[in-house]
Design an enzyme around this catalytic site. Sequence first.
Site, PDB file in Angstrom:
ATOM      1  N   GLY A 175      -4.481   6.006   3.023  1.00 37.89           N
ATOM      2  CA  GLY A 175      -4.149   7.444   3.697  1.00 37.89           C
ATOM      3  C   GLY A 175      -5.501   8.507   3.055  1.00 37.89           C
ATOM      4  N   GLU A 195     -14.113   7.331  -0.052  1.00 40.74           N
ATOM      5  CA  GLU A 195     -14.250   7.106   1.576  1.00 40.74           C
ATOM      6  C   GLU A 195     -14.571   8.309   2.069  1.00 40.74           C
ATOM      7  OE1 GLU A 195     -12.134   5.283   5.633  1.00 40.74           O
ATOM      8  OE2 GLU A 195     -10.987   5.376   3.649  1.00 40.74           O
ATOM      9  N   ASP A 237       0.702  -1.347  -0.216  1.00 38.59           N
ATOM     10  CA  ASP A 237       0.079   0.088   0.137  1.00 38.59           C
ATOM     11  C   ASP A 237       0.856   1.230   0.022  1.00 38.59           C
ATOM     12  OD1 ASP A 237      -2.796   1.237   0.535  1.00 38.59           O
ATOM     13  OD2 ASP A 237      -1.670   1.763   2.397  1.00 38.59           O
TER      14      ASP A 237
END
Length: 360
Positions: free
Chosen positions: A188, A218, A156
């Site tokens: 992040g 998100e 990631d």
Amino acid sequence: MSGDGELGSGPDIDPVGADLERFIAGLPKVELHVHHVGSASPQTVARLAARHEGSTPVPADPERLADYFQFTDFAHFVEVYLSVVDLIRDADDVATLTYDIAAELAAQQVRYAELTVTPYSSIVRGIPAEAFCEAIEDARVRAARDHGIQLRWCFDIPGEAGLPSADVTLDTACRIRPHGLISFGLGGPEVGVPRAQFAPHFAAARAEGLRSVPHAGESTGPQTVWDALNHLGAERIGHGIASARDESLLVHLREHDIALEVCPTSNVCTRSVPSLAEHPLPALVAAGVPVVINTDDPPMFSTTLNREYAVAAQLLGLDHRGVAELARQGVRYSFLDEASKAKILAEIDAYVAAWPDATR
């Protein structure tokens, strides 16, 4: 840890019934969106905080972590998360953390997990890339032997660290290529971190055979999801809940069979949605978008995968058969090989068949 109040109890949900809770607890499952350091148990976090007392704001008392893990917004969550990341300072810490996570998941009948790992965060703190990869691989092998769980890695990029972190993450993935590595991600904050800037890194990772699973939609709007699809070649989307606000995006996700990795309690705890009652999961399912249920950073949000299945059951009005289908969907959208998928699906079918009244 359990979601039974050890770190609070997460957002309130209506009971799903003791029988369905027992069914969920024993149901074979997979976990496709769970973060490495974010899965550290309170005991592990407190032990590491005590070891580094004086150089960390993280409390060394597990009881005080409940207050420390109260997030005002997504930016505050990232700040707290990074303070926990800073506690992992050598390869032994990495191996212990990874093995403990596998044991916790296996205790919830998780057969397979794709663990989101951020090697840059450890490398920049002085752990060599080779030692980091050796540590997670050692834990993966031991966890399979001791607990019968398969772990795979999603390497990631921490978006807040910019292009230098992407360079290091890609180099570690392609040069060392640990055996368990299966996908490439981006996490992040989304605000101020354009997805398009990482397009060359994702293209290079995909050329090496890694699958694309960036976070998007998100804490921002649907455009971030579009950007992940168009610039990063996303095959699944981490979170993606903002997709519910864009009808054309819902159609695209449905028609291209792109699953969203939905983590309901996480979204409430980071203030990405106001409450579980207002979570867009039902709207996404109603639109025909494939979803898989996950935890994200379970101890930080005082949840477990079992609890997230109960949350999903409550939000979607599911019975035993519906919950079992959620578990099957997780398997189908995993990056497992077909033979391994078939094995877990057969386990789920056998479990359902043996459960009184679950097949009606």
